[in-house]
Scaffold this motif. Structure first.
Motif, PDB file in Angstrom:
ATOM      1  N   HIS A  75      -6.107   0.630  -5.609  1.00  0.00           N
ATOM      2  CA  HIS A  75      -4.764   1.175  -5.416  1.00  0.00           C
ATOM      3  C   HIS A  75      -4.401   1.109  -3.933  1.00  0.00           C
ATOM      4  N   GLY A  78      -2.911   4.449   1.770  1.00  0.00           N
ATOM      5  CA  GLY A  78      -1.777   5.026   2.476  1.00  0.00           C
ATOM      6  C   GLY A  78      -0.881   5.797   1.536  1.00  0.00           C
ATOM      7  N   SER A  79       0.105   6.438   2.110  1.00  0.00           N
ATOM      8  CA  SER A  79       0.993   7.298   1.343  1.00  0.00           C
ATOM      9  C   SER A  79       2.025   6.498   0.563  1.00  0.00           C
ATOM     10  N   GLU A  80       2.719   7.179  -0.343  1.00  0.00           N
ATOM     11  CA  GLU A  80       3.786   6.548  -1.108  1.00  0.00           C
ATOM     12  C   GLU A  80       4.941   6.150  -0.198  1.00  0.00           C
ATOM     13  N   LYS A  81       5.141   6.912   0.877  1.00  0.00           N
ATOM     14  CA  LYS A  81       6.197   6.552   1.827  1.00  0.00           C
ATOM     15  C   LYS A  81       5.924   5.200   2.484  1.00  0.00           C
ATOM     16  N   LEU A  82       4.645   4.926   2.746  1.00  0.00           N
ATOM     17  CA  LEU A  82       4.286   3.640   3.325  1.00  0.00           C
ATOM     18  C   LEU A  82       4.582   2.513   2.340  1.00  0.00           C
ATOM     19  N   GLU A  84       6.803   2.543  -0.010  1.00  0.00           N
ATOM     20  CA  GLU A  84       8.256   2.387  -0.090  1.00  0.00           C
ATOM     21  C   GLU A  84       8.787   1.623   1.126  1.00  0.00           C
TER      22      GLU A  84
END
Length: 255
Positions: A75, A78-82, A84
């Motif tokens: 997966h 990093g974060s979901e913001k990254l 996006e």
């Protein structure tokens, strides 16, 4: 270099704050230089294509795809913001946004009375679509399945269409608007920035798992090469079209 322009010279006195001087025609790009750059870029593409066809990119492709992944299921690291943000970056090479910006650039060039550059840029973008489609048919590589895809993608994988088209659109745009300045430092900065932006769009495809690294490297090299090649290849036709009576009648800046 074409000096038949109404651009402000560095030795001219400053213009009043509310005065704008629009060039009748921009400075011409040095066609010899762009042909040299185009030849180098296309040579790089040929090397990458040869390596792909002969199975020499396996380790590099796997390394690149796994670089931004973690865990047993690979997966996104990093974060979901990254994630996006990466999707936002890849959208700059998508069909809708890149064509929207390309159309806006053509209109802007026409209002700046740079008909030659507007025609040249439009020809480069439209012909680039045909070149990219032809390259994809030659190789016919399937998309990677090493890591989960983080965005939808279809069609052939090599070369990356996002990488090729974004390079044509953004670098071609930089070459067109660079004719507003006779300073080499300004021109080079614009073109290098556009190449970097296209490179970021290209690598976002790897981060999303929908292209092998060799796909995007080849796409960026070929797209950049086409942007430079078309600047010389279509120059004569663009100049003739821009000087035609029909172009003058259609020019919005003359109304």
């Amino acid at each position: 270099m074409n000096t038949n322009s109404e651009l402000v010279d560095r030795d001219d006195p400053p213009l009043p704050a509310q005065t704008v001087r629009i060039p009748a025609r921009g400075y011409a790009i040095d066609r010899r230089k762009v042909l040299i750059v185009a030849a180098l870029l296309w040579a790089g593409f040929a090397v990458v294509a040869w390596m792909v066809l002969n199975g020499r990119t396996g380790a590099f492709d796997e390394w690149g795809l796994k670089l931004f992944r973690t865990g047993a299921d690979f997966h996104a690291a990093g974060s979901e913001k990254l994630v996006e943000a990466v999707r936002d970056m890849t959208a700059l090479g998508g069909v809708f946004l890149r064509n929207l910006f390309a159309l806006a650039a053509v209109v802007a060039l026409l209002f700046l009375r740079l008909r030659r550059e507007a025609v040249l840029y439009a020809l480069a973008v439209m012909a680039g679509w045909l070149v990219n489609s032809g390259l994809k048919l030659v190789v016919g590589r399937e998309r990677p399945q090493i890591v989960p895809h983080l965005t939808s993608a279809g069609g052939e994988s090599f070369p990356s269409g996002h990488s090729f088209s974004s390079a044509v659109v953004w670098i071609g745009m930089a070459l067109a608007f660079a004719t507003l300045s006779n300073r080499h430092s300004v021109r080079y900065t614009m073109v290098v920035a556009a190449m970097a932006l296209a490179g970021m769009v290209a690598w976002s495809r790897v981060m999303l798992g929908v292209h092998f690294p060799s796909d995007v490297v080849a796409g960026w090299l070929a797209g950049s090469g086409w942007a430079f090649l078309s600047a010389a290849l279509f120059y004569g036709a663009a100049k003739s079209a821009a000087d035609s009576e029909t172009a003058r009648k259609l020019d919005p800046s003359s109304r």
